[in-house]
Design a protein around this motif. Sequence first.
Motif, PDB file in Angstrom:
ATOM      1  N   LYS A  47       0.851  -1.199   0.000  1.00  0.00           N
ATOM      2  CA  LYS A  47       0.000   0.000   0.000  1.00  0.00           C
ATOM      3  C   LYS A  47       0.883   1.244   0.000  1.00  0.00           C
ATOM      4  CE  LYS A  47      -3.084   2.685   2.894  1.00  0.00           C
ATOM      5  NZ  LYS A  47      -3.924   2.778   4.071  1.00  0.00           N
ATOM      6  N   ASN A  48       0.736   2.027  -1.055  1.00  0.00           N
ATOM      7  CA  ASN A  48       1.559   3.225  -1.150  1.00  0.00           C
ATOM      8  C   ASN A  48       0.717   4.457  -0.810  1.00  0.00           C
ATOM      9  OD1 ASN A  48       3.779   4.787  -1.663  1.00  0.00           O
ATOM     10  ND2 ASN A  48       3.434   4.890  -3.876  1.00  0.00           N
ATOM     11  N   ILE A  49       1.160   5.234   0.154  1.00  0.00           N
ATOM     12  CA  ILE A  49       0.492   6.513   0.421  1.00  0.00           C
ATOM     13  C   ILE A  49       1.481   7.572  -0.063  1.00  0.00           C
ATOM     14  CG2 ILE A  49      -0.700   7.921   2.141  1.00  0.00           C
ATOM     15  CD1 ILE A  49      -0.682   5.479   3.998  1.00  0.00           C
ATOM     16  N   PRO A  50       1.283   8.095  -1.281  1.00  0.00           N
ATOM     17  CA  PRO A  50       2.286   8.975  -1.872  1.00  0.00           C
ATOM     18  C   PRO A  50       2.696  10.100  -0.920  1.00  0.00           C
ATOM     19  CG  PRO A  50       0.579   8.479  -3.469  1.00  0.00           C
ATOM     20  CD  PRO A  50       0.109   7.927  -2.157  1.00  0.00           C
ATOM     21  N   GLY A  51       3.986  10.291  -0.838  1.00  0.00           N
ATOM     22  CA  GLY A  51       4.541  11.345   0.009  1.00  0.00           C
ATOM     23  C   GLY A  51       4.553  10.988   1.480  1.00  0.00           C
ATOM     24  N   ILE A  52       3.962   9.892   1.847  1.00  0.00           N
ATOM     25  CA  ILE A  52       3.894   9.525   3.272  1.00  0.00           C
ATOM     26  C   ILE A  52       4.703   8.245   3.522  1.00  0.00           C
ATOM     27  CG2 ILE A  52       2.385   8.916   5.208  1.00  0.00           C
ATOM     28  CD1 ILE A  52       1.341  11.504   4.523  1.00  0.00           C
ATOM     29  N   ARG A  53       4.229   7.134   2.966  1.00  0.00           N
ATOM     30  CA  ARG A  53       4.891   5.870   3.293  1.00  0.00           C
ATOM     31  C   ARG A  53       4.372   4.758   2.390  1.00  0.00           C
ATOM     32  NH1 ARG A  53       7.291   4.697   7.786  1.00  0.00           N
ATOM     33  NH2 ARG A  53       6.440   6.476   8.899  1.00  0.00           N
ATOM     34  N   LYS A  54       5.258   3.772   2.178  1.00  0.00           N
ATOM     35  CA  LYS A  54       4.828   2.576   1.457  1.00  0.00           C
ATOM     36  C   LYS A  54       4.815   1.412   2.445  1.00  0.00           C
ATOM     37  CE  LYS A  54       5.719   1.200  -3.183  1.00  0.00           C
ATOM     38  NZ  LYS A  54       6.676   0.843  -4.239  1.00  0.00           N
ATOM     39  N   TYR A  55       3.641   0.854   2.676  1.00  0.00           N
ATOM     40  CA  TYR A  55       3.505  -0.295   3.578  1.00  0.00           C
ATOM     41  C   TYR A  55       3.609  -1.582   2.766  1.00  0.00           C
ATOM     42  CZ  TYR A  55       1.773   2.646   7.408  1.00  0.00           C
ATOM     43  OH  TYR A  55       1.651   3.581   8.403  1.00  0.00           O
ATOM     44  N   VAL A  56       4.569  -2.421   3.140  1.00  0.00           N
ATOM     45  CA  VAL A  56       4.741  -3.714   2.456  1.00  0.00           C
ATOM     46  C   VAL A  56       4.374  -4.794   3.465  1.00  0.00           C
ATOM     47  CG1 VAL A  56       6.468  -5.274   1.491  1.00  0.00           C
ATOM     48  CG2 VAL A  56       6.562  -2.828   0.949  1.00  0.00           C
ATOM     49  N   SER A  57       3.317  -5.561   3.172  1.00  0.00           N
ATOM     50  CA  SER A  57       2.858  -6.549   4.159  1.00  0.00           C
ATOM     51  C   SER A  57       3.427  -7.931   3.881  1.00  0.00           C
ATOM     52  CB  SER A  57       1.332  -6.632   4.141  1.00  0.00           C
ATOM     53  OG  SER A  57       0.793  -5.419   4.627  1.00  0.00           O
ATOM     54  N   VAL A  58       3.754  -8.626   4.979  1.00  0.00           N
ATOM     55  CA  VAL A  58       4.252  -9.994   4.861  1.00  0.00           C
ATOM     56  C   VAL A  58       3.246 -10.961   5.485  1.00  0.00           C
ATOM     57  CG1 VAL A  58       6.691  -9.334   4.822  1.00  0.00           C
ATOM     58  CG2 VAL A  58       5.568  -9.785   7.024  1.00  0.00           C
ATOM     59  N   ASP A  59       3.473 -12.264   5.249  1.00  0.00           N
ATOM     60  CA  ASP A  59       2.498 -13.260   5.700  1.00  0.00           C
ATOM     61  C   ASP A  59       2.708 -13.730   7.142  1.00  0.00           C
ATOM     62  OD1 ASP A  59       4.830 -14.525   5.027  1.00  0.00           O
ATOM     63  OD2 ASP A  59       3.908 -16.114   3.844  1.00  0.00           O
TER      64      ASP A  59
END
Length: 444
Positions: free
Chosen positions: A310-322
Amino acid sequence: MFYGTGELNELNHLEIGGCDTIELVKEYGTPLYVIDEDHVRESCRSYRNSLSNLHENSEVIYAGKAFLTMEMCKLIEEEGLGLDVVSGGELYTAIKSGFPAKRIYFHGNNKSYNELEMAVKYGVGRIIVDNFYELELLKDLAKKQQNKKIKIMLRLTPGIEAHTHDYIKTGQFDSKFGFGMENGHALMALESALSIKGLKLMGFHCHIGSQIFEEEPFKDTADTMLRFAKGARDKYGFETKEIDFGGGFGIKYIEKDKPLTIHNYISVLFKSVKESCQRYNLTIPKILIEPGRAIIGEAGTTLYTIGAIKNIPGIRKYVSVDGGMSDNIRPALYGAKYSAVIANKAGNPLEESVSIAGKCCESGDMLIWDIDLPKIAPGDILAVFSTGAYHYSMASNYNMLPKPAVVFVNNKMARLVVRRQTYEDLLRNEVFVPHSNSISLANF
Ligand code: LLP
């Protein structure tokens, strides 16, 4: 680049113990705890050799709470270490694995009568007495032993400040563990232990905390413990045969962590013991140490599959793992920091800063904030390093996530040590009456 105990192979993959981690994932799935067996054995030997080279009358005891399986007990036995257990469950695991009871040290601040009875029945080497209530329980148990004394040590809180997370400090006076030196409880416990006929007091124990990087706390602890031993001799004529200084030796989680070397930790401790013994005119007792994290921590790597991004431009990119806080509670509990690579792109240049999220339903379930990684896509494999200690042993089924499998890798071979939990396993202990039955019963 920090690859934990692994390295980059010709396929641009992370390899651990000669095994390609991407092949391990195909075989065993994710999340997966991978333990580099050679690294564990090497740490065991380094601790043993460093200590015994300085002082032959010594013993290294592995603190099982860091990671305990029957296979691990076997390894520890083969490497000639003792084993510290803190519950009936850990004791049972050790005994089931065939670990010699004599080399088991039983710790804990609230051992039950049943647990103590079990320990005495199995014939554990030492019971480390933590409080006055336990002394009473042991007094009772000792009466039932015929001619056999129960060998004990007393756990003392030396009042030493270890610069580590508050939750993993244990040596300070205001602690749930052990007999305080400052308020005289330690001396009272000594007097009481000496007066109970069926108990044989061997010496004293302390543990000041965990993940300690400085020399000072270990030096101060050694001196404080030996000063106490002097007092015990002067006041009660008691000769301290052994002192167990606990664990706490720090390891590397992220690039900037600079723990002392094993040899450094041991020589600092021993030098201080020797000097204090001279100062107080004492014979150097048997020296014991109890590393847990330092034996198994760096040897572990967790492999995850990356899913939603999930990319929130200018804020943060959340990369989820299992996985997440269910297999690694340490970031949420202690703010612990980790380093990681993308195992299937291990040599690629770092291109983006992302944050690694777990899959549990809590905003606090973040494994790593702001880490630089190569360009990531769903399906990539994330390898998080130094996850051997207090990960598997602290894993939970939060959100009904099955606990990961554990594999040991060594010399290009992998072997399954703990199989992955199934959904069936999750329900195994439930006592469930199907709803339809209760309705039909109600009809009668
Ligand atoms: N001996 C005693 C009596 C202990 O209480 C401990 C750890 C050790 C030895 C081993 O300490 P080590 O060498 O592993 O630092 N869950 C926390 C760590 C808790 C440690 C508890 N006692 C963590 O994940 O950082």
